[in-house]
Scaffold this motif. Structure first.
Motif, short mmCIF file in Angstrom:
data_model
loop_
_atom_site.label_atom_id
_atom_site.label_comp_id
_atom_site.label_asym_id
_atom_site.label_seq_id
_atom_site.Cartn_x
_atom_site.Cartn_y
_atom_site.Cartn_z
N ILE A 73 0.64 -1.16 -0.12
CA ILE A 73 0.02 -0.11 -0.05
C ILE A 73 0.81 1.30 -0.19
CG2 ILE A 73 -1.59 1.39 1.15
CD1 ILE A 73 -2.54 -1.57 2.32
N GLN A 74 1.85 1.08 0.70
CA GLN A 74 2.69 2.46 0.81
C GLN A 74 3.52 2.63 -0.43
OE1 GLN A 74 5.38 1.33 4.14
NE2 GLN A 74 4.16 2.06 5.59
N GLU A 75 3.87 1.55 -1.04
CA GLU A 75 4.45 1.82 -2.47
C GLU A 75 3.51 2.25 -3.57
OE1 GLU A 75 6.28 -1.89 -4.17
OE2 GLU A 75 7.35 -2.35 -2.34
N GLN A 76 2.12 1.86 -3.25
CA GLN A 76 1.18 2.48 -4.29
C GLN A 76 0.89 3.78 -4.00
OE1 GLN A 76 -2.17 -0.15 -3.38
NE2 GLN A 76 -1.84 -1.54 -4.85
N LEU A 77 0.90 4.25 -2.88
CA LEU A 77 0.73 5.56 -2.45
C LEU A 77 1.94 6.50 -2.97
CD1 LEU A 77 -0.31 5.45 1.29
CD2 LEU A 77 -1.70 6.25 -0.69
N GLU A 78 3.22 5.99 -2.86
CA GLU A 78 4.51 6.72 -3.24
C GLU A 78 4.48 6.66 -4.99
OE1 GLU A 78 7.85 4.58 -1.49
OE2 GLU A 78 7.35 5.43 0.47
N LEU A 85 4.49 10.07 4.62
CA LEU A 85 4.61 10.35 5.95
C LEU A 85 3.34 11.38 6.29
CD1 LEU A 85 6.44 10.73 8.50
CD2 LEU A 85 7.66 12.57 7.26
N ASP A 86 3.00 12.39 5.43
CA ASP A 86 1.87 13.05 5.75
C ASP A 86 0.60 12.20 5.94
OD1 ASP A 86 3.75 15.37 5.34
OD2 ASP A 86 3.05 15.64 3.26
N PRO A 110 4.14 10.50 15.69
CA PRO A 110 4.25 11.90 14.84
C PRO A 110 3.19 12.79 15.05
CG PRO A 110 4.72 10.03 13.54
CD PRO A 110 4.14 9.57 14.75
N GLY A 111 3.50 13.93 15.48
CA GLY A 111 2.39 14.92 15.75
C GLY A 111 1.63 15.03 16.88
N VAL A 112 2.17 14.03 17.79
CA VAL A 112 1.50 14.06 19.28
C VAL A 112 2.58 14.12 20.22
CG1 VAL A 112 0.24 12.44 20.67
CG2 VAL A 112 -0.31 12.45 18.20
#
Length: 129
Positions: A73-78, A85-86, A110-112
């Motif tokens: 899934i991460q590869e597809q997003l990239e 990361l966002d 992240p962000g917390v």
């Protein structure tokens, strides 16, 4: 993103189920059940060990499958030009709210805002490595 949320949820469930805290709780529950049906303490402990080993193997295999799915899934997003990361910065605050064990509730995200125990663990890991 629904698929990513689902996979991340499955990964966290598997990781939580493999934590010492979760396994200790399960051991007590299984031991209590076995004590109702078995006579000898040796049988109870032997069956308990078998049950826990099977449980850990099941969740370890599930975790590996979920992590492989997450990678895809991460590869597809990239590949689609979506900054992964966002995406995670938006998802992570939700995970603390649904965590079932103390370690996951206190994990830095992240962000917390970090917890003191998370900072301490990170510093110890940096010294060790």
């Amino acid at each position: 993103l629904d698929l990513l949320l689902q996979v991340e949820s499955q990964i966290e469930e598997a990781q939580e189920n493999l934590e010492h805290e979760s396994i200790a709780k399960l051991k007590e529950e299984v031991r209590a059940e076995l004590l109702e049906t078995l006579d000898s303490p040796e049988e109870v402990e032997e069956n308990l060990a078998d049950e826990i080993a099977a449980y850990e193997e099941q969740w370890s295999e599930a975790l590996e499958r979920f992590e492989n799915k997450r990678s895809l899934i991460q590869e597809q997003l990239e590949d689609a030009g979506i900054p992964v990361l966002d995406v995670y910065k938006k998802l992570e605050p939700v995970t603390a709210k649904v965590a079932n064990t103390a370690s996951w509730k206190e994990a830095a995200r992240p962000g917390v805002e970090e917890t003191a125990s998370a900072r301490s663990a990170l510093q110890a890991a940096e010294r060790l490595l």
